[in-house]
Design a protein around this motif. Structure first.
Motif, PDB file in Angstrom:
ATOM      1  N   GLN A  79      -6.623  -7.836  15.841  1.00 36.44           N
ATOM      2  CA  GLN A  79      -6.606  -9.176  15.575  1.00 36.44           C
ATOM      3  C   GLN A  79      -5.255  -9.112  15.082  1.00 36.44           C
ATOM      4  O   GLN A  79      -4.898 -10.620  16.004  1.00 36.44           O
ATOM      5  N   GLY A  80      -4.887  -8.531  14.512  1.00 35.29           N
ATOM      6  CA  GLY A  80      -3.296  -8.550  14.401  1.00 35.29           C
ATOM      7  C   GLY A  80      -2.749  -8.850  15.812  1.00 35.29           C
ATOM      8  O   GLY A  80      -1.402  -9.644  16.052  1.00 35.29           O
ATOM      9  N   PHE A  81      -2.760  -8.554  16.877  1.00 33.08           N
ATOM     10  CA  PHE A  81      -2.144  -8.330  18.001  1.00 33.08           C
ATOM     11  C   PHE A  81      -2.481  -9.312  18.647  1.00 33.08           C
ATOM     12  O   PHE A  81      -1.222 -10.534  19.124  1.00 33.08           O
ATOM     13  N   ALA A  82      -3.504 -10.169  18.471  1.00 37.37           N
ATOM     14  CA  ALA A  82      -3.347 -11.320  19.971  1.00 37.37           C
ATOM     15  C   ALA A  82      -3.471 -12.662  19.014  1.00 37.37           C
ATOM     16  O   ALA A  82      -3.445 -13.391  19.114  1.00 37.37           O
ATOM     17  N   ALA A  83      -3.218 -12.108  17.257  1.00 39.56           N
ATOM     18  CA  ALA A  83      -2.773 -13.481  16.646  1.00 39.56           C
ATOM     19  C   ALA A  83      -1.670 -13.335  15.701  1.00 39.56           C
ATOM     20  O   ALA A  83      -1.870 -12.879  14.335  1.00 39.56           O
ATOM     21  N   HIS A 224      -9.024  -9.495   5.974  1.00 36.65           N
ATOM     22  CA  HIS A 224      -8.631 -11.244   6.381  1.00 36.65           C
ATOM     23  C   HIS A 224      -7.358 -11.148   6.091  1.00 36.65           C
ATOM     24  O   HIS A 224      -5.946 -11.416   6.198  1.00 36.65           O
ATOM     25  N   LEU A 225      -7.627 -10.737   4.289  1.00 32.82           N
ATOM     26  CA  LEU A 225      -6.252 -10.872   3.419  1.00 32.82           C
ATOM     27  C   LEU A 225      -5.651  -9.975   4.296  1.00 32.82           C
ATOM     28  O   LEU A 225      -4.382 -10.055   3.856  1.00 32.82           O
ATOM     29  N   GLY A 226      -5.846  -8.577   4.695  1.00 29.41           N
ATOM     30  CA  GLY A 226      -5.378  -7.523   4.722  1.00 29.41           C
ATOM     31  C   GLY A 226      -4.471  -7.856   5.560  1.00 29.41           C
ATOM     32  O   GLY A 226      -2.901  -7.517   6.022  1.00 29.41           O
ATOM     33  N   MET A 232       2.461 -11.124   7.818  1.00 25.88           N
ATOM     34  CA  MET A 232       3.510 -11.301   6.700  1.00 25.88           C
ATOM     35  C   MET A 232       4.619 -10.323   5.929  1.00 25.88           C
ATOM     36  O   MET A 232       5.720 -10.929   6.299  1.00 25.88           O
ATOM     37  N   LEU A 233       4.031  -9.406   6.219  1.00 24.43           N
ATOM     38  CA  LEU A 233       4.943  -8.421   5.528  1.00 24.43           C
ATOM     39  C   LEU A 233       6.187  -8.032   7.118  1.00 24.43           C
ATOM     40  O   LEU A 233       7.251  -7.759   6.967  1.00 24.43           O
ATOM     41  N   ALA A 234       5.514  -8.153   8.058  1.00 26.73           N
ATOM     42  CA  ALA A 234       5.687  -7.460   9.818  1.00 26.73           C
ATOM     43  C   ALA A 234       6.250  -8.524  10.231  1.00 26.73           C
ATOM     44  O   ALA A 234       7.750  -8.639  10.479  1.00 26.73           O
ATOM     45  N   ASP A 235       6.805  -9.832  10.061  1.00 26.59           N
ATOM     46  CA  ASP A 235       6.673 -11.738  10.929  1.00 26.59           C
ATOM     47  C   ASP A 235       7.958 -11.522   9.514  1.00 26.59           C
ATOM     48  O   ASP A 235       8.222 -11.779   8.323  1.00 26.59           O
ATOM     49  N   GLY A 236       9.213 -12.466   9.354  1.00 24.24           N
ATOM     50  CA  GLY A 236      10.505 -13.282   8.599  1.00 24.24           C
ATOM     51  C   GLY A 236      11.038 -12.063   7.993  1.00 24.24           C
ATOM     52  O   GLY A 236      10.994 -11.070   7.937  1.00 24.24           O
ATOM     53  N   ASP A 246       3.353 -15.808  -2.473  1.00 22.87           N
ATOM     54  CA  ASP A 246       2.920 -16.498  -2.064  1.00 22.87           C
ATOM     55  C   ASP A 246       1.374 -16.056  -1.551  1.00 22.87           C
ATOM     56  O   ASP A 246       0.256 -17.356  -0.806  1.00 22.87           O
ATOM     57  N   LEU A 247       0.608 -15.009  -2.252  1.00 14.62           N
ATOM     58  CA  LEU A 247      -0.744 -14.907  -1.616  1.00 14.62           C
ATOM     59  C   LEU A 247      -1.114 -14.443  -3.028  1.00 14.62           C
ATOM     60  O   LEU A 247      -2.613 -14.552  -2.412  1.00 14.62           O
ATOM     61  N   GLY A 248      -1.077 -15.121  -3.561  1.00 15.94           N
ATOM     62  CA  GLY A 248      -1.354 -15.990  -5.466  1.00 15.94           C
ATOM     63  C   GLY A 248      -1.652 -14.398  -6.026  1.00 15.94           C
ATOM     64  O   GLY A 248      -2.110 -14.526  -7.883  1.00 15.94           O
ATOM     65  N   PHE A 249      -0.831 -13.164  -5.864  1.00 17.69           N
ATOM     66  CA  PHE A 249      -0.858 -12.282  -6.976  1.00 17.69           C
ATOM     67  C   PHE A 249       0.900 -13.044  -8.005  1.00 17.69           C
ATOM     68  O   PHE A 249       1.022 -13.665  -8.124  1.00 17.69           O
ATOM     69  N   ARG A 250      -0.341 -12.342  -9.391  1.00 19.37           N
ATOM     70  CA  ARG A 250       0.839 -12.797 -10.379  1.00 19.37           C
ATOM     71  C   ARG A 250       2.323 -11.973 -10.822  1.00 19.37           C
ATOM     72  O   ARG A 250       3.309 -12.467 -11.045  1.00 19.37           O
ATOM     73  N   ASP A 251       2.773 -10.774  -9.809  1.00 19.38           N
ATOM     74  CA  ASP A 251       3.757 -10.160  -9.474  1.00 19.38           C
ATOM     75  C   ASP A 251       3.797  -9.120  -8.596  1.00 19.38           C
ATOM     76  O   ASP A 251       2.526  -8.263  -9.065  1.00 19.38           O
ATOM     77  N   VAL A 252       4.954  -9.269  -8.111  1.00 17.11           N
ATOM     78  CA  VAL A 252       5.455  -7.648  -7.233  1.00 17.11           C
ATOM     79  C   VAL A 252       4.322  -6.195  -7.534  1.00 17.11           C
ATOM     80  O   VAL A 252       3.828  -6.008  -6.399  1.00 17.11           O
ATOM     81  N   ASN A 253       4.395  -5.987  -8.984  1.00 15.21           N
ATOM     82  CA  ASN A 253       4.048  -5.296  -8.798  1.00 15.21           C
ATOM     83  C   ASN A 253       1.784  -5.355  -8.376  1.00 15.21           C
ATOM     84  O   ASN A 253       1.710  -4.362  -7.682  1.00 15.21           O
ATOM     85  N   ASN A 254       1.642  -5.567  -8.962  1.00 18.58           N
ATOM     86  CA  ASN A 254      -0.087  -6.433  -8.777  1.00 18.58           C
ATOM     87  C   ASN A 254      -0.194  -5.659  -7.461  1.00 18.58           C
ATOM     88  O   ASN A 254      -0.715  -5.611  -6.573  1.00 18.58           O
ATOM     89  N   PHE A 255       0.827  -6.609  -6.762  1.00 26.16           N
ATOM     90  CA  PHE A 255       0.691  -6.524  -4.688  1.00 26.16           C
ATOM     91  C   PHE A 255       0.584  -5.264  -4.356  1.00 26.16           C
ATOM     92  O   PHE A 255      -0.221  -5.247  -3.752  1.00 26.16           O
ATOM     93  N   SER A 256       1.758  -5.243  -4.555  1.00 29.12           N
ATOM     94  CA  SER A 256       2.417  -3.477  -4.461  1.00 29.12           C
ATOM     95  C   SER A 256       1.005  -2.144  -4.857  1.00 29.12           C
ATOM     96  O   SER A 256       0.775  -1.865  -3.608  1.00 29.12           O
ATOM     97  N   ALA A 257       0.445  -2.771  -5.545  1.00 33.26           N
ATOM     98  CA  ALA A 257      -0.646  -1.468  -6.088  1.00 33.26           C
ATOM     99  C   ALA A 257      -1.518  -1.997  -5.064  1.00 33.26           C
ATOM    100  O   ALA A 257      -2.486  -0.687  -4.630  1.00 33.26           O
ATOM    101  N   SER A 258      -2.107  -3.089  -5.067  1.00 31.70           N
ATOM    102  CA  SER A 258      -3.041  -3.288  -4.014  1.00 31.70           C
ATOM    103  C   SER A 258      -3.218  -2.778  -2.892  1.00 31.70           C
ATOM    104  O   SER A 258      -4.354  -2.326  -2.267  1.00 31.70           O
ATOM    105  N   PHE A 259      -2.056  -3.564  -2.141  1.00 27.39           N
ATOM    106  CA  PHE A 259      -1.862  -2.968  -0.858  1.00 27.39           C
ATOM    107  C   PHE A 259      -1.474  -1.391  -0.487  1.00 27.39           C
ATOM    108  O   PHE A 259      -2.491  -0.778   0.306  1.00 27.39           O
ATOM    109  N   SER A 260      -1.413  -0.676  -1.095  1.00 26.31           N
ATOM    110  CA  SER A 260      -1.142   0.317  -1.489  1.00 26.31           C
ATOM    111  C   SER A 260      -3.165   1.666  -1.452  1.00 26.31           C
ATOM    112  O   SER A 260      -2.923   2.454  -0.542  1.00 26.31           O
ATOM    113  N   LYS A 261      -3.605   0.641  -2.681  1.00 21.45           N
ATOM    114  CA  LYS A 261      -4.033   1.625  -2.212  1.00 21.45           C
ATOM    115  C   LYS A 261      -5.756   1.262  -1.212  1.00 21.45           C
ATOM    116  O   LYS A 261      -6.261   1.618  -0.649  1.00 21.45           O
TER     117      LYS A 261
END
Length: 276
Positions: A79-83, A224-226, A232-236, A246-261
């Motif tokens: 999906q990421g390739f075509a969109a 889809h969130l993933g 967003m990380l690859a572009d811009g 922008d994705l609604g996380f309270r802080d960057v640590n929460n986002f990093s932990a969620s993404f890494s998991k």
């Protein structure tokens, strides 16, 4: 790999060299040449006509038929390739043949006049695959896939190219749900919120989505969130902190932990790897 094309016989092990979850994570388009072939799609044996395109959504299983030796080409992409943009993602999610129906496939029968064009498409896709490390060939691959999807969108609406099946009400509901997720996932991640927008109960949405796609609405929302996070990380040039907000996380640590998991790699490492 997010994109590829391979020549295989229906009797070959289709999974060779592909990621373990390829049936669930990749869209697939089969190019059936002048010889035709047979193949099992979701366990059902199909005799595929010469010069046809077979559109298969993520989650549709294909397997070889014993004794089959005829060759076909399989194009696969994520999906990421075509969109690359929100508009492209909306188009992809609204393209019925790549959204899992009850039968699982849509066939576009080409006329004889398209024989040379068919082989031209395949040769250009092969060229793009072999040189995928170069940006110009990645753009070629993207544009070729886009052209195939646009052609499918146009011709499948014409009676002489009628598909094997048409989307029913349940398939349309799932397609509408996925489009809503694409538009709203930054601010809405609850299944109940989408059920309210679609004017159906959460239970009904869950039952239909599970039956059509094999996955729950929550799983599709997270998927889809993933994909959005990766794009967003690859572009811009926005910082990871800005993306997290922008994705609604309270802080960057929460986002990093969620993404890494979920992905086994930190956002910083993913961005660095993508931009190499």
């Amino acid at each position: 790999m997010e994109f590829g094309i391979r020549e295989i016989t229906s009797g070959d092990p289709v999974v060779s060299g592909l990621p373990q979850d390829w049936q669930d994570s990749l869209y697939k388009i089969l190019f059936i040449n002048e010889s035709g072939c047979s193949l099992r799609v979701n366990g059902k044996k199909l005799e595929l006509e010469p010069l046809s395109l077979v559109f298969l959504a993520k989650g549709i299983g294909i397997a070889p038929c014993k004794g089959e030796s005829r060759i076909f080409q399989m194009l696969y992409f994520s999906q990421g390739f075509a969109a690359r943009t929100e508009d492209e993602l909306s188009f992809l999610l609204s393209f019925g043949p790549l959204q899992k129906s009850l039968q699982g496939y849509t066939i576009l029968k080409l006329t004889e006049q398209y024989s040379s064009y068919y082989h031209l498409m395949v040769s250009h896709l092969e060229m793009a695959r072999c040189n995928y490390n170069r940006a110009i060939y990645r753009d070629l691959a993207f544009n070729m896939v886009r052209q195939i999807l646009l052609m499918g969108h146009i011709y499948l609406q014409q009676s002489e190219y009628a598909p094997v099946h048409s989307a029913d009400n349940e398939s349309r509901l799932v397609s509408e749900f996925r489009i809503l997720v694409q538009k709203s996932v930054k601010r809405e991640r609850k299944v109940s919120g989408y059920a309210d927008q679609l004017k159906v109960s959460q239970r009904k949405l869950t039952q239909i989505t599970k039956r059509i796609t094999g996955r729950t609405p929550k799983e599709l929302i997270n998927e889809h969130l993933g994909d959005l996070e990766k794009r967003m990380l690859a572009d811009g040039d926005r910082s990871i902190k800005q993306i997290a907000w922008d994705l609604g996380f309270r802080d960057v640590n929460n986002f990093s932990a969620s993404f890494s998991k979920r992905f086994g790699i930190s956002p910083k490492e993913f961005r660095k790897k993508w931009r190499l």
